[in-house]
Design a protein around this motif. Structure first.
Motif, mmCIF file in Angstrom:
data_model
loop_
_atom_site.group_PDB
_atom_site.id
_atom_site.type_symbol
_atom_site.label_atom_id
_atom_site.label_comp_id
_atom_site.label_asym_id
_atom_site.label_seq_id
_atom_site.Cartn_x
_atom_site.Cartn_y
_atom_site.Cartn_z
ATOM 1 N N ALA A 1 0.858 -1.155 0.013
ATOM 2 C CA ALA A 1 0.007 0.037 0.088
ATOM 3 C C ALA A 1 0.813 1.395 0.151
ATOM 4 N N HIS A 2 0.496 2.495 -0.778
ATOM 5 C CA HIS A 2 0.842 3.539 -0.816
ATOM 6 C C HIS A 2 -0.201 4.775 -0.404
ATOM 7 N N LEU A 3 0.403 5.858 0.142
ATOM 8 C CA LEU A 3 -0.273 6.993 0.453
ATOM 9 C C LEU A 3 0.213 8.184 -0.246
ATOM 10 N N PHE A 4 -0.720 8.734 -0.872
ATOM 11 C CA PHE A 4 -0.480 9.971 -1.700
ATOM 12 C C PHE A 4 -1.439 11.278 -0.566
ATOM 13 N N LEU A 5 -0.574 12.342 -0.411
ATOM 14 C CA LEU A 5 -1.113 13.514 0.054
ATOM 15 C C LEU A 5 -0.998 14.256 -1.027
ATOM 16 N N VAL A 6 -2.108 14.972 -1.291
ATOM 17 C CA VAL A 6 -2.378 15.745 -2.465
ATOM 18 C C VAL A 6 -2.901 16.942 -2.460
ATOM 19 N N GLY A 7 -1.911 18.020 -2.904
ATOM 20 C CA GLY A 7 -2.401 19.607 -2.472
ATOM 21 C C GLY A 7 -2.212 20.239 -3.904
ATOM 22 N N PRO A 8 -2.412 21.325 -3.978
ATOM 23 C CA PRO A 8 -2.016 22.478 -5.116
ATOM 24 C C PRO A 8 -0.440 22.839 -5.014
ATOM 25 N N THR A 9 0.096 23.074 -5.934
ATOM 26 C CA THR A 9 1.432 23.880 -5.602
ATOM 27 C C THR A 9 1.388 25.066 -5.025
ATOM 28 N N VAL A 10 2.241 24.921 -3.907
ATOM 29 C CA VAL A 10 2.533 26.168 -3.179
ATOM 30 C C VAL A 10 2.386 27.594 -3.861
ATOM 31 N N GLY A 11 1.673 28.402 -3.561
ATOM 32 C CA GLY A 11 1.522 29.795 -4.390
ATOM 33 C C GLY A 11 0.285 29.774 -5.385
ATOM 34 N N GLY A 12 -0.120 28.509 -5.563
ATOM 35 C CA GLY A 12 -1.228 28.397 -6.523
ATOM 36 C C GLY A 12 -2.640 28.795 -6.063
ATOM 37 N N VAL A 13 -2.752 29.145 -4.844
ATOM 38 C CA VAL A 13 -4.075 29.315 -4.105
ATOM 39 C C VAL A 13 -3.947 30.861 -3.731
ATOM 40 N N ALA A 14 -4.620 31.811 -4.223
ATOM 41 C CA ALA A 14 -4.199 33.239 -3.915
ATOM 42 C C ALA A 14 -4.509 33.773 -2.287
ATOM 43 N N ASP A 15 -5.648 33.077 -1.928
ATOM 44 C CA ASP A 15 -6.080 33.542 -0.603
ATOM 45 C C ASP A 15 -5.452 32.596 0.481
ATOM 46 N N ASP A 16 -4.809 31.828 0.257
ATOM 47 C CA ASP A 16 -4.362 30.835 1.235
ATOM 48 C C ASP A 16 -2.806 31.164 1.634
ATOM 49 N N PRO A 17 -2.633 31.858 2.640
ATOM 50 C CA PRO A 17 -1.083 32.209 2.931
ATOM 51 C C PRO A 17 -0.451 31.040 3.576
ATOM 52 N N LEU B 1 10.102 9.981 9.267
ATOM 53 C CA LEU B 1 9.459 8.758 9.507
ATOM 54 C C LEU B 1 10.652 7.326 9.149
ATOM 55 N N PRO B 2 10.686 6.575 9.924
ATOM 56 C CA PRO B 2 11.548 5.410 9.469
ATOM 57 C C PRO B 2 11.572 5.177 8.044
ATOM 58 N N ASP B 3 12.758 4.451 7.390
ATOM 59 C CA ASP B 3 13.044 4.467 5.885
ATOM 60 C C ASP B 3 11.577 3.587 5.237
ATOM 61 N N GLU B 4 11.581 2.382 5.980
ATOM 62 C CA GLU B 4 10.115 1.758 5.328
ATOM 63 C C GLU B 4 9.137 2.266 5.256
ATOM 64 N N GLN B 5 8.685 3.138 6.008
ATOM 65 C CA GLN B 5 7.581 3.960 6.157
ATOM 66 C C GLN B 5 7.411 4.947 5.151
ATOM 67 N N ARG B 6 8.792 5.832 5.151
ATOM 68 C CA ARG B 6 8.954 6.932 4.272
ATOM 69 C C ARG B 6 8.717 6.569 2.953
ATOM 70 N N ARG B 7 9.393 5.473 2.486
ATOM 71 C CA ARG B 7 9.141 4.973 0.799
ATOM 72 C C ARG B 7 7.796 4.748 0.557
ATOM 73 N N ARG B 8 6.770 4.541 1.347
ATOM 74 C CA ARG B 8 5.479 4.488 1.119
ATOM 75 C C ARG B 8 4.520 5.760 0.919
ATOM 76 N N VAL B 9 5.282 6.901 1.287
ATOM 77 C CA VAL B 9 4.428 7.981 1.610
ATOM 78 C C VAL B 9 5.069 9.052 0.578
ATOM 79 N N HIS B 10 3.737 9.618 -0.256
ATOM 80 C CA HIS B 10 4.205 10.541 -1.356
ATOM 81 C C HIS B 10 3.554 11.940 -1.088
ATOM 82 N N LEU B 11 4.448 12.929 -1.006
ATOM 83 C CA LEU B 11 3.750 14.248 -0.988
ATOM 84 C C LEU B 11 3.428 14.706 -2.208
ATOM 85 N N VAL B 12 2.482 15.088 -2.861
ATOM 86 C CA VAL B 12 2.358 15.745 -4.039
ATOM 87 C C VAL B 12 1.848 16.927 -4.250
ATOM 88 N N SER B 13 2.328 17.709 -5.021
ATOM 89 C CA SER B 13 1.882 19.201 -5.299
ATOM 90 C C SER B 13 1.613 19.156 -6.903
#
Ligand code: UDP
Length: 488
Positions: free
Chosen positions: A318-334, A350-362
């Motif tokens: 299993a993998h985790l994607f945390l997905v948001g807009p690229t920073v600066g992409g939303v004008a009213d959200d500082p 995070l420990p290696d094995e956990q970190r490899r399953r988590v992806h922060l996506v912009s």
């Protein structure tokens, strides 16, 4: 009241977002004949009542977040139905958005940056809005209906009324708790909201007690099933898009995959996502858990990461994607840069094995519809969608996932509680802070696809019944009739 620079009023840049008309027929495949007749009749009545007067939406960002999403769809369908509906976006600066974000957080029951909302903040807020009002004035005619969205634009009410418009304030935020923090947010906005002809809330519980019940309407948001965000695409097409943007293992397609723009034209997905990631990307068959949200502390992306990483007996593929807009992409959200950076710091720890399953996506925001096509592909590809918000006005990401037949695990807060029936059309977490319970729910759905499918199928029907634009437009038409008694 207008501020003066060297004797002149500073002009603010008002952006008019050009919204293409969307024919109501686009909804035909998704709603019953009865609903089609109903909305056609309401459109006809609204056109007659308005008699050329415009319905003008004003908010503070053209892209990113639920408000932009809603205005885009509703304004388009209203135009398609022959109503002169428009969308204008105000201009603010960093300090202005810091104050309005504080009010936003307060209305969700959170202190946010902890700063005050006193006279100095009010003076700055009113000054920036007075500058915007001066630029807006030539675009509003007496009799027009102005819909002001959220705290950022509430303070335009006096100027819009003075110009002869009817004013509706629409809140997309709110908390069922009415504690001191929430009250501080409402106290700041009260002078403006009280002037509006009507205020709309996503839930009845959000309305402050000092508003006259006759001036309050409750309207749930909706999603547009014909949009780039929610259009039907096959699993194979979703996987091609994910390979193209750099989210799925395997060679990118020989030619960029296409999505359908809202004007019906095909368009390629070309931009890649920005990743904080290490190790292998998921393979096509690996189950993906995803949360899609702005990088906002109340969405608790970091909590989702800890719940996933710390899950007992986590399925190895299993993998985790945390997905948001690229920073600066939303004008009213500082806050986005800070929240993403904090999340990335947690990820590094995070420990290696956990970190490899988590992806922060912009996901890049410069082309709204291409961004939407990527979000659509992620939502459709995911085995499980999470929305572990600490507070949530409504939560369109939940509606979008429900419409796509996904099993959603979400905290039982705010508008989410009105969308998901626990155990029937998704899983509600009674305590958003209980990471172990969130992890257990993820595991249960990952290991039991039949359960995920059953919850997802019920979720889709619930979304069809309650959260499509025809219901929303009908409520708007009724509201316009109420606010324009002379036209009735
Ligand atoms: N969204 C998006 N791109 C992103 C992250 C979010 O288009 O990278 C969209 C999401 O699909 C949803 C909206 O932003 O339509 C978020 O609305 P929601 O009501 O969930 O939360 P809000 O941002 O208004 O607090």
């Amino acid at each position: 009241m207008l501020s003066r620079l060297n004797g002149r009023v500073r002009a603010r840049n008002i952006e008019e977002v050009r919204v293409a008309p969307r024919p109501l027929d686009l909804l035909t495949p998704f709603i019953s004949e009865e609903r089609q007749h109903h909305i056609a009749a309401a459109a006809e009545a609204a056109r007659r009542m308005l008699d050329g007067r415009a319905v003008i939406n004003i908010n503070s960002t053209a892209r990113g977040g639920g408000v932009a999403e809603l205005v885009q769809a509703l304004c388009g369908y209203a135009r398609g139905a022959g109503v002169d509906s428009r969308w204008l976006v105000i201009e603010g600066d960093e300090e202005f958005f810091r104050i309005t974000k504080r009010a936003h957080n307060n209305l969700h029951g959170e202190p946010g940056d902890g700063g005050p909302l006193r006279e100095a903040e009010r003076a700055l807020y009113e000054r920036v809005l007075a500058e915007n009002a001066a630029s807006l004035a030539p675009r509003i005619r007496p009799g027009d209906i102005v819909i002001l969205h959220d705290p950022q634009t509430a303070g335009l009410a006096p100027a819009m009324l003075a110009g002869g418009a009817r004013v509706i304030w629409r809140s997309h935020v709110g908390s069922e708790r009415h504690d001191e923090v929430v009250r501080a947010g409402w106290d700041f906005l009260r002078p403006y909201i009280q002037m509006a002809d009507v205020s709309i809330f996503s839930l009845a519980e959000y309305a402050p007690e000092w508003l006259e019940p006759a001036a309050v309407r409750v309207i749930n948001p909706s999603i547009d099933p014909a949009s780039a965000k929610s259009q039907d695409i096959s699993g194979a097409d979703a996987r091609q898009i994910l390979r193209q943007v750099g989210l799925l293992d395997g060679p990118p397609p020989a030619r960029p995959p296409l999505f359908r723009r809202e004007d019906g034209s095909p368009s390629p997905v070309t931009r890649r996502v920005e990743l904080v990631s290490e190790g292998d990307l998921p393979r096509a068959a690996d189950p993906v858990v995803a949360q899609i949200a702005r990088w906002d502390a109340l969405k608790d992306m970091a909590g989702v990461m800890r719940a996933f990483a710390g899950m007992e007996s986590r399925p190895r593929d299993a993998h985790l994607f945390l997905v948001g807009p690229t920073v600066g992409g939303v004008a009213d959200d500082p806050e986005a840069g800070r929240v993403l950076a904090a999340c990335a710091a947690g990820w590094r720890a995070l420990p290696d094995e956990q970190r490899r399953r988590v992806h922060l996506v912009s996901v890049p925001m410069d082309d709204r519809e291409e961004n939407a096509a990527v979000i659509n592909a992620i939502q459709r590809h995911a085995a499980v969608i999470v929305q572990k918000s600490l507070a949530e006005g409504f939560g369109l990401t939940v509606t979008e996932a429900m419409w796509k037949g996904k099993a959603v695990i979400a905290s039982g807060v705010g508008g989410i509680r009105h969308q998901i029936i626990d155990g029937e059309s998704g899983i509600l977490l009674p305590d958003a802070a209980d990471l172990a319970a969130c992890g257990r729910a993820m595991r249960e759905l990952l290991l039991n696809p039949a359960l995920a499918e059953r919850l997802g199928a019920a979720a889709r029907e619930r979304a069809r019944h309650n959260f499509l634009p025809d219901r929303h437009l009908l409520q708007y038409a009724e509201l316009i009739l109420d606010t324009m008694p002379e036209a009735a």
